[in-house]
Design an enzyme around this catalytic site. Structure first.
Site, PDB file in Angstrom:
ATOM      1  N   ASP A  33       0.833  -1.210   0.000  1.00 48.44           N
ATOM      2  CA  ASP A  33       0.000   0.000   0.000  1.00 48.44           C
ATOM      3  C   ASP A  33       0.867   1.259   0.000  1.00 48.44           C
ATOM      4  OD1 ASP A  33      -2.299   1.473   0.031  1.00 48.44           O
ATOM      5  OD2 ASP A  33      -2.769   1.134   2.145  1.00 48.44           O
ATOM      6  N   ASN A  35       1.272   3.412  -2.943  1.00 52.30           N
ATOM      7  CA  ASN A  35       1.840   3.814  -4.238  1.00 52.30           C
ATOM      8  C   ASN A  35       1.373   5.211  -4.654  1.00 52.30           C
ATOM      9  OD1 ASN A  35       2.856   1.267  -4.279  1.00 52.30           O
ATOM     10  ND2 ASN A  35       1.526   0.483  -5.893  1.00 52.30           N
ATOM     11  N   ARG A  37       0.164   7.681  -2.726  1.00 51.75           N
ATOM     12  CA  ARG A  37       0.731   8.723  -1.849  1.00 51.75           C
ATOM     13  C   ARG A  37       2.200   8.972  -2.167  1.00 51.75           C
ATOM     14  NH1 ARG A  37      -1.229   5.957   3.408  1.00 51.75           N
ATOM     15  NH2 ARG A  37      -1.893   4.436   1.851  1.00 51.75           N
ATOM     16  N   HIS A  51       2.775   3.035  -8.968  1.00 53.40           N
ATOM     17  CA  HIS A  51       2.597   1.605  -9.250  1.00 53.40           C
ATOM     18  C   HIS A  51       3.819   1.057 -10.009  1.00 53.40           C
ATOM     19  CE1 HIS A  51      -1.383   1.978  -7.721  1.00 53.40           C
ATOM     20  NE2 HIS A  51      -1.879   2.645  -8.749  1.00 53.40           N
ATOM     21  N   GLU A  81     -12.186  -4.766  -5.256  1.00 56.21           N
ATOM     22  CA  GLU A  81     -12.652  -3.379  -5.124  1.00 56.21           C
ATOM     23  C   GLU A  81     -11.864  -2.426  -6.028  1.00 56.21           C
ATOM     24  OE1 GLU A  81     -11.983  -5.395  -2.444  1.00 56.21           O
ATOM     25  OE2 GLU A  81     -14.096  -5.759  -1.977  1.00 56.21           O
ATOM     26  N   TRP A  83     -11.336  -2.610  -9.040  1.00 49.04           N
ATOM     27  CA  TRP A  83     -12.006  -2.396 -10.337  1.00 49.04           C
ATOM     28  C   TRP A  83     -12.791  -1.096 -10.328  1.00 49.04           C
ATOM     29  CZ3 TRP A  83     -10.251  -5.092 -14.178  1.00 49.04           C
ATOM     30  CH2 TRP A  83      -9.866  -6.417 -14.025  1.00 49.04           C
ATOM     31  N   ARG A  85     -11.764   1.779  -9.323  1.00 50.66           N
ATOM     32  CA  ARG A  85     -10.910   2.964  -9.499  1.00 50.66           C
ATOM     33  C   ARG A  85     -11.160   3.572 -10.882  1.00 50.66           C
ATOM     34  NH1 ARG A  85      -5.215   2.556  -6.262  1.00 50.66           N
ATOM     35  NH2 ARG A  85      -6.181   1.934  -4.319  1.00 50.66           N
ATOM     36  N   LEU A 145      11.070 -20.361  -3.780  1.00 52.25           N
ATOM     37  CA  LEU A 145       9.955 -19.538  -3.301  1.00 52.25           C
ATOM     38  C   LEU A 145       8.735 -19.631  -4.226  1.00 52.25           C
ATOM     39  CD1 LEU A 145       9.081 -17.054  -1.407  1.00 52.25           C
ATOM     40  CD2 LEU A 145       9.900 -15.619  -3.285  1.00 52.25           C
ATOM     41  N   ARG A 202       1.771  -4.885   6.198  1.00 49.30           N
ATOM     42  CA  ARG A 202       1.086  -3.855   5.402  1.00 49.30           C
ATOM     43  C   ARG A 202       1.923  -2.583   5.464  1.00 49.30           C
ATOM     44  NH1 ARG A 202      -5.203  -2.399   4.595  1.00 49.30           N
ATOM     45  NH2 ARG A 202      -4.880  -0.768   3.063  1.00 49.30           N
ATOM     46  N   GLU A 221       0.872 -13.146  12.574  1.00 46.50           N
ATOM     47  CA  GLU A 221       1.313 -11.927  13.255  1.00 46.50           C
ATOM     48  C   GLU A 221       1.160 -10.779  12.263  1.00 46.50           C
ATOM     49  OE1 GLU A 221       2.241 -11.623  16.374  1.00 46.50           O
ATOM     50  OE2 GLU A 221       2.006 -13.760  16.741  1.00 46.50           O
TER      51      GLU A 221
END
Ligand code: FPP
Length: 261
Positions: A33, A35, A37, A51, A81, A83, A85, A145, A202, A221
């Site tokens: 989260d 990008n 700002r 982005h 959600e 979509w 934008r 990974l 986050r 956690e």
């Protein structure tokens, strides 16, 4: 490379990162989260630049996670959600996804990373969906990974789909209601077969889950950092893991029960 050589390399990388090499989370989930700002703070006219730089941050974190020998990294790249934008931003994000998939394949191969996706990927533009499937296939034999992109993903929607699947099995007589178990629900989610995340990061200072892996994060956690996603780097990941290593995971038990073992 042999598994023994691999595990020595991972151990050294963990020590170099200042981490306890024997207590690394198996699965980290990330909400990338901040990008928009970041782009505004840097004086860019458009949020899209955030982005684009966000993809570079994702490459850095994926590489760092692979170098630590982490099993699973799951990132929230586009929510159901999102979509809603402005169309220009949605289109830009889809183009960024396509370009990133094309450009990052060598990095994924070099780091032995297997790509997966969760969410309603069929609702992505056809070209983006095709590209996604081709990279998933190209990396399917990698056994390091697993990087999972949550795309057109929403956890409540995922649960609705799981319930529908289970209800159909019940209606068909293939399953009795009393046989529905936690494992059964888990196996009906997009994440079937994956271990639950141990740690959820986050960025950007927001302290919410935002419809992300609601079932799967039951015992994770949670780690919130004010760093905006485009600025998040390997050190940010190490700091989050170091904070995780200081926590005591009790899974509903008492502290004494854990120390008495
Ligand atoms: C949240 O920042 C970020 C997103 C909605 C998209 C995340 C995408 C990337 C990091 C790029 C990598 C993407 C793909 C598709 C591989 P925001 O726009 O909500 O930022 P803000 O809260 O500051 O406005």
């Amino acid at each position: 490379m042999s598994a023994v050589v691999d595990s020595n390399i991972f151990r050294n990388n963990r020590l170099k990162a200042g981490l306890d090499p024997d207590h690394i989370p198996q699965h980290i989930a990330v909400i990338m989260d901040g990008n928009g700002r970041w782009a505004k703070q840097q004086g860019f006219m458009t949020r899209v630049r955030g982005h684009e730089v966000g993809v570079e941050a994702l490459r850095k974190i994926t590489t760092a996670a692979a170098e630590l020998g982490l099993g699973f990294l799951t990132v929230y790249a586009f929510s159901t959600e999102n979509w809603n934008r402005p169309k220009a931003e949605v289109d830009a994000l889809m183009n960024i996804l396509m370009t990133a998939l094309e450009k990052e394949l060598p990095t994924l191969m070099n780091n032995n990373v297997r790509l997966k996706a969760i969410g309603n990927v069929d609702s992505l533009p056809e070209k983006a969906n095709k590209k996604l499937m081709s990279v998933i296939t190209a990396t399917s034999k990698n056994d390091g990974l697993t990087l999972t992109l949550a795309l057109s993903y929403g956890s409540q929607d995922e649960m609705v789909q799981a319930v529908r699947k289970i209800a159909t099995e019940v209606a068909n007589g293939a399953l009795a209601p009393e046989d529905i178990s936690e494992a059964h629900i888990e196996n009906s989610l997009f994440t079937a077969g994956m271990p639950s995340p141990d740690l959820m990061i986050r960025t950007s200072g927001e302290q919410r889950i935002s419809n992300y892996l609601l079932w799967q994060l039951a015992y994770a956690e949670l780690y919130f950092t004010p760093i905006l996603w485009p600025d998040f780097d390997a050190q940010g990941l190490y700091d989050a893991i170091a904070a995780f290593q200081k926590r005591e995971r009790r899974f509903g038990q008492t502290s004494e029960q854990l120390t008495d073992k």
